[in-house]
Design a protein around this motif. Structure first.
Motif, short mmCIF file in Angstrom:
data_model
loop_
_atom_site.label_atom_id
_atom_site.label_comp_id
_atom_site.label_asym_id
_atom_site.label_seq_id
_atom_site.Cartn_x
_atom_site.Cartn_y
_atom_site.Cartn_z
N LEU A 74 -7.11 58.75 -9.72
CA LEU A 74 -5.68 58.65 -9.42
C LEU A 74 -4.96 57.64 -10.30
N SER A 75 -5.61 57.19 -11.36
CA SER A 75 -5.01 56.16 -12.21
C SER A 75 -4.15 56.72 -13.33
N GLY A 76 -4.05 58.04 -13.41
CA GLY A 76 -3.22 58.68 -14.42
C GLY A 76 -2.43 59.81 -13.80
N PRO A 77 -2.25 60.91 -14.54
CA PRO A 77 -1.54 62.07 -13.98
C PRO A 77 -2.19 62.62 -12.72
N GLY A 78 -3.46 62.29 -12.51
CA GLY A 78 -4.13 62.75 -11.29
C GLY A 78 -3.44 62.29 -10.03
N LEU A 79 -2.68 61.20 -10.12
CA LEU A 79 -1.91 60.71 -8.97
C LEU A 79 -0.95 61.77 -8.47
N LEU A 80 -0.43 62.58 -9.38
CA LEU A 80 0.44 63.70 -9.00
C LEU A 80 -0.35 64.99 -8.82
N ILE A 81 -1.27 65.25 -9.74
CA ILE A 81 -1.91 66.57 -9.78
C ILE A 81 -2.86 66.78 -8.61
N VAL A 82 -3.71 65.80 -8.32
CA VAL A 82 -4.75 66.00 -7.30
C VAL A 82 -4.15 66.22 -5.90
#
Length: 391
Positions: free
Chosen positions: A177-185
């Motif tokens: 969650l430290s990158g775009p994964g904060l939005l995507i996941v």
């Protein structure tokens, strides 16, 4: 992590908004306990600005506050204090404060003719449904029930998981969650949730048959709990909150546009209904991230009012809906304009909540019943205010 005052202010603001939202339920065409004589279709548009994210945000900030408390005491002490702070007020409210809500709903919708005294002494504790309304009931305090269950689940998982495995998983999630994964996941999970739930699935708030709610709110609570010690995720929030805010506004634009095209009970075509649901879910998560980012950037400072407001949140939450329902029912006999009803409802609710809190905090035996800590001898009730991780 040091105390984050921005999260305190976000929690206070989230519950202030909740009270205003429930006042709005008196006017919007959606089903509720009691309604104004002529519900207004247009009220749904501003209500939908908060509808998608208000509850996930509450669980995130509750999870964050719960993690702060969990780190300050033993597991046994934490579990005991959570039970006392959540379940005692829940039982008290279910017995004495909430019954006015189903009584008024039964009168308003089903022509119930009995007095409140008759309802409370003869009907409320029947443990069955009366015209589809199950009594006794926890009504809006379903949030407290879910919060307690989620807290016990997280504590139980921590208790049976080796410390090394906990640390590894925490690092993995923080990296994810430290990158775009904060939005995507999270949005990907919400898309799966939407596909599983189907277009007509609804939350029941009955705990045991409410997977529609649990798939959304338990992960939100866990995220808040995890966020307490997640430096990579915090860094991502600081980088991405403006993007999240734009996406939340775009999602709301789609939601509001579809609502205005098919207002009230008008059913939108299937493809537009699916777009509505997808935009609403994106709006919900992105708004939560944006609000955390705003709280971190602009609100992370203390103020002399914060301790009292932090303490007042739970008593306000406990009593506010009963005041709104009772005042709304009383207003119907005057045939006032919606504007006048709104002003009176706001004034009555604010005054009633403050009276409930200010009086209750000064009476020792009432404090645990309204969700407050007992003041220690020689210590004022005001000084006993502490964050409790509850609504």
């Amino acid at each position: 992590m040091d105390r984050h005052y921005g999260m305190d202010w976000l929690r206070i603001g989230a519950f202030a908004l909740l009270i205003l939202y429930h006042i709005g339920m008196f006017f919007v065409p959606w089903g509720w306990h009691v309604k104004t004589a002529q519900p207004l279709d247009w009220v749904a548009v501003p209500m939908l600005a908060a509808n998608a994210w208000r509850l996930p945000l509450l669980f995130v900030v509750a999870g964050y506050a719960s993690a702060a408390l969990y780190g300050k005491e033993s597991v046994a002490a934490f579990v005991t204090s959570r039970a006392a702070r959540l379940l005692i007020p829940l039982v008290f409210a279910m017995i004495l404060l909430i019954p006015v809500q189903p009584w008024i709903e039964l009168m308003f919708k089903h022509g119930y003719a009995g007095s409140f005294a008759r309802f409370w002494t003869r009907d409320y504790f029947r443990f069955e449904a009366i015209d589809g309304i199950v009594v006794p009931t926890w009504q809006h305090l379903w949030f407290v029930v879910y919060l307690w269950v989620y807290t016990m689940l997280v504590v139980g998982i921590i208790a049976v998981t080796p410390a090394r495995a906990q640390e590894s998983f925490a690092r993995f999630m923080d990296d994810l969650l430290s990158g775009p994964g904060l939005l995507i996941v999270p949005i990907a999970w919400l898309a799966v949730h939407m596909a599983i739930s189907g277009p007509d699935a609804k939350e029941t708030h009955a705990l045991v048959d409410d997977m529609v709610a649990h798939r959304m709110y338990f992960p939100a609570f866990v995220f808040g709990f995890f966020l307490r010690d997640a430096p990579g995720t915090w860094a991502a929030i600081r980088r991405w909150w403006k993007v999240a805010a734009i996406l939340a506004l775009l999602g709301y634009g789609v939601v509001a546009g579809i609502e205005m095209a098919w207002p009230g009970d008008t059913r939108a075509p299937a493809e537009w209904a699916m777009l509505f649901r997808a935009a609403r879910l994106m709006q919900g998560w992105c708004a939560v991230l944006a609000l955390i980012g705003i709280a971190d950037r602009y609100w992370n400072r203390d103020h002399k009012w914060r301790p009292m407001l932090t303490e007042a949140v739970f008593p306000f939450y406990i009593i506010h809906q009963s005041i709104i329902v009772l005042a709304g029912w009383w207003l119907l006999s005057f045939a006032l304009s919606p504007g006048a009803e709104f002003v009176i409802l706001v004034a009555a609710t604010v005054a009633g909540c403050w009276a409930f809190y200010l009086i209750g905090r000064e009476i020792t035996f009432l404090r645990p019943l309204i969700g407050l800590r007992l003041a220690r001898p020689g210590r004022s009730a005001k000084a006993a205010a502490q964050p409790v991780g509850v609504p």
